[in-house]
Design a protein around this motif. Structure first.
Motif, PDB file in Angstrom:
ATOM      1  N   UNK A   1       0.897  -1.077  -0.181  1.00 59.15           N
ATOM      2  CA  UNK A   1      -0.117   0.151  -0.003  1.00 59.15           C
ATOM      3  C   UNK A   1       0.808   1.263   0.024  1.00 59.15           C
ATOM      4  N   UNK A   2       0.343   2.294  -0.285  1.00 61.77           N
ATOM      5  CA  UNK A   2       1.209   3.587  -0.321  1.00 61.77           C
ATOM      6  C   UNK A   2       1.387   3.925   1.354  1.00 61.77           C
ATOM      7  N   UNK A   3       2.542   4.520   1.473  1.00 61.63           N
ATOM      8  CA  UNK A   3       3.081   4.861   2.819  1.00 61.63           C
ATOM      9  C   UNK A   3       2.721   6.152   2.961  1.00 61.63           C
ATOM     10  N   UNK A   4       1.935   6.340   4.306  1.00 63.83           N
ATOM     11  CA  UNK A   4       1.308   7.486   4.609  1.00 63.83           C
ATOM     12  C   UNK A   4       2.428   8.305   5.331  1.00 63.83           C
TER      13      UNK A   4
ATOM     14  N   UNK B   1      -5.459   8.078  10.282  1.00 62.98           N
ATOM     15  CA  UNK B   1      -6.607   8.819   9.672  1.00 62.98           C
ATOM     16  C   UNK B   1      -5.596  10.216   9.448  1.00 62.98           C
ATOM     17  N   UNK B   2      -4.525  10.500  10.119  1.00 63.32           N
ATOM     18  CA  UNK B   2      -4.093  11.848  10.071  1.00 63.32           C
ATOM     19  C   UNK B   2      -2.850  11.860   9.210  1.00 63.32           C
ATOM     20  N   UNK B   3      -2.985  12.217   7.922  1.00 66.95           N
ATOM     21  CA  UNK B   3      -1.601  12.580   7.123  1.00 66.95           C
ATOM     22  C   UNK B   3      -1.952  13.430   6.001  1.00 66.95           C
ATOM     23  N   UNK B   4      -0.797  13.952   5.607  1.00 65.67           N
ATOM     24  CA  UNK B   4      -0.697  15.133   4.342  1.00 65.67           C
ATOM     25  C   UNK B   4      -0.516  14.315   3.259  1.00 65.67           C
ATOM     26  N   UNK B   5       0.484  13.419   3.460  1.00 61.19           N
ATOM     27  CA  UNK B   5       1.090  12.960   2.065  1.00 61.19           C
ATOM     28  C   UNK B   5       1.152  11.507   1.930  1.00 61.19           C
ATOM     29  N   UNK B   6       1.098  10.872   0.597  1.00 58.82           N
ATOM     30  CA  UNK B   6       1.202   9.500   0.481  1.00 58.82           C
ATOM     31  C   UNK B   6       2.442   9.241  -0.627  1.00 58.82           C
ATOM     32  N   UNK B   7       3.069   8.214  -0.173  1.00 55.49           N
ATOM     33  CA  UNK B   7       4.062   7.847  -1.131  1.00 55.49           C
ATOM     34  C   UNK B   7       4.199   6.316  -1.586  1.00 55.49           C
ATOM     35  N   UNK B   8       4.476   5.719  -2.809  1.00 56.08           N
ATOM     36  CA  UNK B   8       4.674   4.584  -3.042  1.00 56.08           C
ATOM     37  C   UNK B   8       5.904   3.856  -2.731  1.00 56.08           C
ATOM     38  N   UNK B   9       5.975   2.720  -2.344  1.00 50.10           N
ATOM     39  CA  UNK B   9       7.424   2.225  -1.849  1.00 50.10           C
ATOM     40  C   UNK B   9       8.367   2.461  -3.209  1.00 50.10           C
ATOM     41  N   UNK B  10       7.782   2.323  -4.550  1.00 50.09           N
ATOM     42  CA  UNK B  10       8.418   2.388  -5.519  1.00 50.09           C
ATOM     43  C   UNK B  10       9.313   3.710  -5.706  1.00 50.09           C
TER      44      UNK B  10
END
Ligand SMILES: C[S@@+](CC[C@H](N)C(=O)[O-])C[C@H]1O[C@@H](n2cnc3c(N)ncnc32)[C@H](O)[C@@H]1O
Length: 529
Positions: free
Chosen positions: A221-224, A242-251
């Protein structure tokens, strides 16, 4: 609070030896919420301390039948626990966590000690055992927190949750690579929490830290990414996931790259001019000389006279950072240090047959200097590396402005400074490179590559500096040599003015509108490279 009583009564040295820095209850609650998801029956805290995580787990769920196991190496700290706690579900074991077979747990929660692994006496016994258990070589594991994390990840049951506080530097340091790889390949890492106002949230911490939330579910899954600004904000977060500003994929988070700049770029539109190049194009920053016994190798005037050490066997050397206080260091400054008996020479044995030198070496051996970690691995224990004086020196640790020195002396230097040795491209540009390093914009750009030790103390490894960006040759050609020399002359008497002029010179050759640098937010990332 028992933490404050403990801090008040126990000397700092004891706390440092064990890495005893306490998690603020609000952060502990945030982490406890994560590990309490999925109703765990067993929870492990490998570094129990005064049990803040146990308290928060209990606060969240007073009636739940949980078996909470805590390991704590220091028997002394356990005396400070509340002896009124009668909970058959709590098991505190006074052992070294790294030495024990704990079994596996539904959840793991931890703020590990962060001291350097080299300080950990039993590491030679422990490391091979942990390596065998996880089937990996832990090369260069310089911080004990990373060994804790690797072990805990192995002890987390399938489907289990883990919350760990980690020093931020592990994102960028070499020893972090293997753990980052393990976190990504097994899809364990779900969320990274960073703190932009760390001093308020972690008043007790001496290094910049972050929280890692992991789940052993194998889901890709995307990392928050969560940046928390202040205590008040934590108070309002009932569930961090449930509290995060960004998401990034492990790739997009390669394990072999530094993560700080990647995370940083998510929050700010950081941009550098395309035509900038790396500092390494002009030469190499190298660590100063590590002697392994500075007390023996660093020499003052009186010591040189007392032992009758001759010129052929000593050489000028900056041995401590405080010895240079201005941005330009001249022979005049050197002579002043020497005449006031500061240790600004070092032993550089060329003729060991000389009787006086033999006597000094014998005295060193009597004091056991030849048996130190570094000296005993050298061919001849008292022969230090041969080095040339470097024209630019760079402070290893910096608070606020970066310590950049134009060195006009023939002094070499110990590890308090990194030395810049220009190559054929850099030789002509030494003064201009110095102007760039002195300018505000240069300092801010270099700072994006730093590692932070909290409290605004920034550390640079030579590699960080070699990788940093600076103007290209063509841009530098636009600066007159005389103007660069003027900056240097001015820096000898008025550093502030010298900085102003270097700002003007650098601003003329680069298009500052092309540069976007992180401003204030999130500070933890900015300072936590
Ligand atoms: C950073 S403190 C955290 C304490 C507490 N869990 C908290 O969060 O406030 C780390 C604790 O681990 C303990 N510790 C250090 N090395 C240890 C080891 N090898 N095994 C078990 N405990 C250790 C220290 O004495 C200290 O109490």
């Amino acid at each position: 609070m028992r933490e404050s009583k403990y801090i008040e009564e126990i000397p700092l040295n004891h706390r440092k030896d064990y890495g005893q820095f306490f998690t603020p209850p609000l952060v502990a609650r945030l982490m406890a919420t994560w590990v309490m998801k999925d109703d765990p029956k067993t929870i492990l805290d490998p570094a129990f301390g005064l049990g803040v995580f146990y308290d928060e787990v209990k606060n969240l769920n007073p009636n739940n039948q949980i078996m909470f196991t805590g390991y704590e190496i220091d028997p002394h700290i356990l005396d400070y626990l509340d002896h009124n706690i009668i909970d058959p579900g709590l098991r505190i074991i006074n052992s070294d966590y790294l030495e024990v077979e704990t079994g596996r747990f539904d959840s793991i929660i931890c703020n590990p000690p962060y001291m350097r692994f080299q300080k950990f006496l039993k590491r030679h016994d422990i490391l091979p055992r942990i390596e065998e258990k996880i089937g990996k070589k832990l090369v260069g594991y310089s911080n004990i927190s990373s060994v804790f994390l690797v072990k805990s990840l192995k002890e987390l049951k399938t489907g289990g949750n883990l919350a760990y506080i980690m020093p931020f530097e592990f994102f960028n340091a070499g020893y972090g690579k293997e753990i980052k790889k393990c976190l990504l390949e097994n899809h364990l890492l779900k969320q990274i929490i960073i703190f932009s106002n760390e001093k308020e949230i972690f008043p007790d911490a001496t290094t910049t830290v972050c929280v890692l939330l992991c789940k052993n579910d194998g889901k890709d899954e995307a990392i928050k990414i969560t940046a928390i600004k202040e205590n008040e904000e934590i108070d309002k977060i009932s569930d961090a996931s449930n509290f995060y500003q960004k998401e990034i994929f492990s790739s997009d988070l390669p394990y072999n790259k530094k993560w700080t700049p990647i995370i940083l770029s998510l929050f700010s539109e950081e941009k550098f001019p395309n035509d900038f190049c790396k500092f390494s194009l002009y030469g190499t920053f190298t660590r100063g000389i590590a002697t392994g016994a500075n007390d023996f190798f660093a020499l003052t005037k009186s010591k040189i006279e007392k032992w009758k050490l001759d010129e052929n066997n000593i050489c000028k050397c900056i041995t401590k950072s405080y010895q240079i206080r201005k941005a330009v260091f001249t022979e005049y400054d050197f002579d002043k240090l020497y005449s006031t008996d500061k240790p600004v020479y070092c032993l550089d044995v060329k003729d060991h047959k000389k009787q006086e030198i033999q006597q000094y070496i014998n005295e060193g051996e009597k004091r056991g200097y030849h048996e130190r970690y570094l000296t005993k691995t050298r061919n001849t224990w008292y022969k230090i590396e041969s080095r040339k004086p470097a024209p630019i020196l760079f402070g290893v640790f910096n608070r606020g402005r970066l310590k950049v020195i134009r060195n006009f002396t023939t002094a070499i230097n110990f590890t308090c400074f990194h030395s810049f040795y220009p190559n054929i491209f850099g030789q002509q540009l030494v003064n201009k490179l110095f102007v760039y390093l002195l300018s505000d914009i240069g300092q801010r750009i270099i700072k994006t590559n730093k590692r932070s030790y909290g409290d605004e103390l920034d550390k640079f490894e030579p590699g960080d500096l070699n990788e940093s960006l600076c103007p290209n040759q063509k841009q530098f050609e636009e600066i007159d040599n005389e103007d660069a020399e003027k900056v240097i002359e001015l820096a000898k008497i008025d550093e502030e003015k010298a900085i102003k002029i270097s700002n003007d010179l650098i601003n003329e050759i680069i298009d500052t509108s092309e540069i976007v640098l992180p401003d204030r937010y999130p500070i933890a990332i900015l300072s936590g490279s």
